[in-house]
Scaffold this motif. Structure first.
Motif, PDB file in Angstrom:
ATOM      1  N   LEU A  68       0.755  -1.173  -0.069  1.00 34.13           N
ATOM      2  CA  LEU A  68       0.093   0.108  -0.089  1.00 34.13           C
ATOM      3  C   LEU A  68       0.745   1.153   0.093  1.00 34.13           C
ATOM      4  CD1 LEU A  68      -2.892  -1.069   2.449  1.00 34.13           C
ATOM      5  CD2 LEU A  68      -3.218  -0.716   0.189  1.00 34.13           C
ATOM      6  N   ALA A  69       2.077   1.366   0.499  1.00 30.69           N
ATOM      7  CA  ALA A  69       2.901   2.475   0.682  1.00 30.69           C
ATOM      8  C   ALA A  69       3.685   2.688  -0.610  1.00 30.69           C
ATOM      9  CB  ALA A  69       4.087   2.068   1.852  1.00 30.69           C
ATOM     10  N   ILE A  70       3.605   2.009  -1.501  1.00 30.29           N
ATOM     11  CA  ILE A  70       4.334   2.184  -3.031  1.00 30.29           C
ATOM     12  C   ILE A  70       3.217   2.220  -4.055  1.00 30.29           C
ATOM     13  CG2 ILE A  70       6.355   1.155  -2.379  1.00 30.29           C
ATOM     14  CD1 ILE A  70       5.790  -1.396  -3.920  1.00 30.29           C
ATOM     15  N   ALA A  71       1.872   2.450  -3.625  1.00 30.33           N
ATOM     16  CA  ALA A  71       0.819   2.237  -4.673  1.00 30.33           C
ATOM     17  C   ALA A  71       1.022   3.565  -5.531  1.00 30.33           C
ATOM     18  CB  ALA A  71      -0.431   2.097  -4.075  1.00 30.33           C
ATOM     19  N   ASP A  72       1.692   4.625  -5.149  1.00 29.15           N
ATOM     20  CA  ASP A  72       1.732   5.860  -5.808  1.00 29.15           C
ATOM     21  C   ASP A  72       2.854   5.777  -6.905  1.00 29.15           C
ATOM     22  OD1 ASP A  72       3.324   5.744  -3.475  1.00 29.15           O
ATOM     23  OD2 ASP A  72       3.932   8.010  -4.158  1.00 29.15           O
TER      24      ASP A  72
ATOM     25  N   GLU B 283      -0.771   4.268   5.713  1.00 28.88           N
ATOM     26  CA  GLU B 283      -0.210   4.169   4.451  1.00 28.88           C
ATOM     27  C   GLU B 283      -1.143   4.614   3.268  1.00 28.88           C
ATOM     28  OE1 GLU B 283       2.084   1.632   7.057  1.00 28.88           O
ATOM     29  OE2 GLU B 283      -0.128   1.886   6.784  1.00 28.88           O
ATOM     30  N   ILE B 284      -2.419   4.199   3.383  1.00 32.28           N
ATOM     31  CA  ILE B 284      -3.272   4.722   2.204  1.00 32.28           C
ATOM     32  C   ILE B 284      -3.225   6.180   2.089  1.00 32.28           C
ATOM     33  CG2 ILE B 284      -5.701   4.686   1.816  1.00 32.28           C
ATOM     34  CD1 ILE B 284      -5.903   1.871   2.816  1.00 32.28           C
ATOM     35  N   GLN B 285      -3.481   6.587   3.392  1.00 35.10           N
ATOM     36  CA  GLN B 285      -3.755   8.254   3.313  1.00 35.10           C
ATOM     37  C   GLN B 285      -2.586   8.998   2.827  1.00 35.10           C
ATOM     38  OE1 GLN B 285      -5.114   9.223   7.350  1.00 35.10           O
ATOM     39  NE2 GLN B 285      -7.023   9.701   6.699  1.00 35.10           N
ATOM     40  N   SER B 286      -1.178   8.304   3.130  1.00 41.41           N
ATOM     41  CA  SER B 286       0.194   9.049   2.550  1.00 41.41           C
ATOM     42  C   SER B 286       0.227   8.826   1.074  1.00 41.41           C
ATOM     43  CB  SER B 286       0.972   8.607   3.600  1.00 41.41           C
ATOM     44  OG  SER B 286       1.075   8.741   4.652  1.00 41.41           O
ATOM     45  N   THR B 287      -0.243   7.644   0.808  1.00 41.59           N
ATOM     46  CA  THR B 287      -0.013   7.301  -0.660  1.00 41.59           C
ATOM     47  C   THR B 287      -0.816   8.041  -1.402  1.00 41.59           C
ATOM     48  OG1 THR B 287       0.782   4.951  -0.122  1.00 41.59           O
ATOM     49  CG2 THR B 287      -0.076   5.189  -2.070  1.00 41.59           C
ATOM     50  N   VAL B 288      -2.229   8.112  -0.950  1.00 43.87           N
ATOM     51  CA  VAL B 288      -3.056   8.839  -1.962  1.00 43.87           C
ATOM     52  C   VAL B 288      -2.755  10.545  -2.154  1.00 43.87           C
ATOM     53  CG1 VAL B 288      -5.422   9.840  -2.096  1.00 43.87           C
ATOM     54  CG2 VAL B 288      -5.098   7.481  -1.428  1.00 43.87           C
ATOM     55  N   ASP B 289      -2.374  11.137  -0.996  1.00 42.13           N
ATOM     56  CA  ASP B 289      -1.850  12.510  -0.896  1.00 42.13           C
ATOM     57  C   ASP B 289      -0.450  12.704  -1.936  1.00 42.13           C
ATOM     58  OD1 ASP B 289      -3.659  13.244   0.959  1.00 42.13           O
ATOM     59  OD2 ASP B 289      -2.140  13.109   2.661  1.00 42.13           O
ATOM     60  N   ARG B 290       0.539  11.673  -1.668  1.00 44.63           N
ATOM     61  CA  ARG B 290       1.573  11.503  -2.591  1.00 44.63           C
ATOM     62  C   ARG B 290       1.114  11.394  -4.208  1.00 44.63           C
ATOM     63  NH1 ARG B 290       3.837   8.196   1.085  1.00 44.63           N
ATOM     64  NH2 ARG B 290       3.679   6.540  -0.427  1.00 44.63           N
ATOM     65  N   GLY B 291       0.233  10.445  -4.559  1.00 45.71           N
ATOM     66  CA  GLY B 291      -0.199  10.106  -5.692  1.00 45.71           C
ATOM     67  C   GLY B 291      -0.813  11.216  -6.346  1.00 45.71           C
TER      68      GLY B 291
ATOM     69  N   ALA C 227      -0.290  14.422  -5.832  1.00 37.85           N
ATOM     70  CA  ALA C 227       0.645  15.524  -6.083  1.00 37.85           C
ATOM     71  C   ALA C 227       1.494  14.959  -7.394  1.00 37.85           C
ATOM     72  CB  ALA C 227       1.842  15.462  -5.005  1.00 37.85           C
ATOM     73  N   ARG C 228       1.553  13.576  -7.690  1.00 46.77           N
ATOM     74  CA  ARG C 228       2.212  13.145  -8.860  1.00 46.77           C
ATOM     75  C   ARG C 228       1.286  13.472 -10.137  1.00 46.77           C
ATOM     76  NH1 ARG C 228       4.949   7.650  -9.483  1.00 46.77           N
ATOM     77  NH2 ARG C 228       5.810   8.593 -11.268  1.00 46.77           N
ATOM     78  N   LEU C 229       0.131  13.162  -9.957  1.00 46.16           N
ATOM     79  CA  LEU C 229      -0.732  13.270 -10.913  1.00 46.16           C
ATOM     80  C   LEU C 229      -0.559  14.831 -11.488  1.00 46.16           C
ATOM     81  CD1 LEU C 229      -3.978  11.254 -10.467  1.00 46.16           C
ATOM     82  CD2 LEU C 229      -2.176  10.656 -12.145  1.00 46.16           C
ATOM     83  N   ALA C 230      -0.559  15.551 -10.527  1.00 46.11           N
ATOM     84  CA  ALA C 230      -0.432  17.097 -10.790  1.00 46.11           C
ATOM     85  C   ALA C 230       0.255  17.409 -11.755  1.00 46.11           C
ATOM     86  CB  ALA C 230      -0.727  17.969  -9.400  1.00 46.11           C
TER      87      ALA C 230
ATOM     88  N   VAL D 200      -7.120  17.201 -10.148  1.00 48.13           N
ATOM     89  CA  VAL D 200      -6.021  16.930 -10.990  1.00 48.13           C
ATOM     90  C   VAL D 200      -6.292  15.959 -12.222  1.00 48.13           C
ATOM     91  CG1 VAL D 200      -4.351  17.321  -9.120  1.00 48.13           C
ATOM     92  CG2 VAL D 200      -5.059  15.087  -9.553  1.00 48.13           C
ATOM     93  N   LYS D 201      -7.746  15.806 -12.402  1.00 48.67           N
ATOM     94  CA  LYS D 201      -8.309  15.098 -13.589  1.00 48.67           C
ATOM     95  C   LYS D 201      -7.656  13.802 -13.686  1.00 48.67           C
ATOM     96  CE  LYS D 201      -8.917  19.507 -16.093  1.00 48.67           C
ATOM     97  NZ  LYS D 201      -8.366  20.126 -17.467  1.00 48.67           N
TER      98      LYS D 201
END
Length: 245
Positions: A142-146, A169-177, A179-182, A219-220
Motif C-alpha cells: 500500500l505504501a508504494i501504490a503511488d 499508508e493509504i492516506q499518505s500514498t493517496v496524498d503523494r499520488g 501530487a504526482r498526477l498534478a 487533477v483530472k
C-alpha cells in the motif's frame, strides 16, 4: 493470480520451477495457478521448502523466482511475505521487475500480482500462523501504490481488515499520488488506484475520503477514477457536476 504472460518474449521455466509449479500433485502437467490452488488443500507442505530455495537462488531466472514468491505468498508462507516486504523497499530495482506484463498497457504488473497473492491469502493465515506477516506485506505494498502499477488489483489489499491496519499508508500514498498526477504524465492509470484507495477509506473516515476525492478530481485522474469515486462516495456528485460545468 499468477502471470498469464511471463516476460515479453518466450520463456521456459528451469527444471526446478517446472517440477514445482508446472506439475500438479499427481505429477501431470499443469498451470501454476492450478498448482497453487491445489496446494491450498495441504500440498503446499511438500513443495514450500524447495520453492524457498528457488526464491533465494540468485542464479535462478527472475521469472522463476517471482513465481516462487507468488506461490509462497498465496500459501501464507513467512518467506513469501518477507520477500514482498523486501521488494517494496526498492520496487524499481527488485530482480523480478518486468517478469510479467499486463496485456492492456504493456506495463509491469508484478506488484499487482503480489497484491492478489497477499490479499487472497487471508484464508491461510490462521493455519500458517502468519497474520502479522501478511499485515506487514500488505502495508508495504500500500505504501508504494503511488509508484508502481497495481490497477484494479489494488482492491485485493483493500479488504476491510487491511484498510484498518493500513490506514496511514493509504492516506499518505493517496496524498503523494495526487501530487504526482498534478505534475506528471504516467504510463499507467494511477488515478484509478488512488480512487479505489480513497473509496475504501470512505467506510471509516468519510470526511477525509471526501476531501481526498475532491483533490483527486481537481487533477483530472481519468474517467475510470471518476466512475469509482461517483459510485463509492455519494457526496462527490455535486463536486463532479461543478467540474463538468
Amino acid at each position: 493470480m499468477t502471470p498469464l504472460s511471463v516476460s515479453k518474449g518466450p520463456w521456459e521455466p528451469s527444471a526446478a520451477v517446472a517440477g514445482l509449479l508446472y506439475r500438479d500433485f499427481d505429477g501431470l502437467p499443469a498451470d501454476p495457478d492450478d498448482v497453487i490452488s491445489e496446494g491450498l488443500d495441504g500440498g503446499y507442505q511438500e513443495r514450500s521448502e524447495e520453492l524457498r530455495k528457488v526464491l533465494r537462488d540468485t542464479g535462478e531466472d527472475r521469472a522463476g523466482r517471482f513465481l516462487a514468491c507468488v506461490a509462497l505468498t498465496r500459501w501464507a508462507d513467512e518467506a513469501g511475505y518477507e520477500a514482498v516486504v523486501q521488494a517494496a523497499r526498492s520496487p524499481e530495482s527488485v530482480p523480478w521487475r518486468g517478469a510479467s506484463y499486463d496485456r492492456f498497457h504493456g506495463q509491469d504488473d508484478t506488484f499487482g500480482l503480489l497484491a492478489d497473492a497477499v490479499g487472497n491469502s487471508d484464508d491461510m493465515i490462521e493455519e500458517r500462523g502468519t497474520r502479522t506477516e501478511r499485515t506487514r506485506a500488505a502495508r508495504a505494498l500500500l505504501a508504494i501504490a503511488d509508484r508502481v502499477q497495481f490497477d484494479r488489483r489494488i482492491g485485493a489489499l483493500l479488504r476491510p481488515d487491511l484498510v484498518v491496519v493500513g490506514f496511514t499508508e493509504i492516506q499518505s500514498t493517496v496524498d503523494r499520488g495526487i501530487a504526482r498526477l498534478a505534475t506528471e504524465q504516467l504510463p499507467y492509470d494511477l488515478g484509478v488506484q488512488l480512487a479505489l484507495m480513497t473509496a475504501a477509506v470512505h467506510r471509516d473516515d468519510a470526511a477525509w475520503a471526501l476531501d481526498a476525492a475532491r483533490r483527486l478530481i481537481a487533477v483530472k485522474p481519468g474517467e475510470r477514477a471518476l466512475r469509482e469515486l461517483r459510485e463509492a462516495i455519494p457526496e462527490i456528485q455535486e463536486t463532479y457536476r461543478c467540474r463538468q460545468t
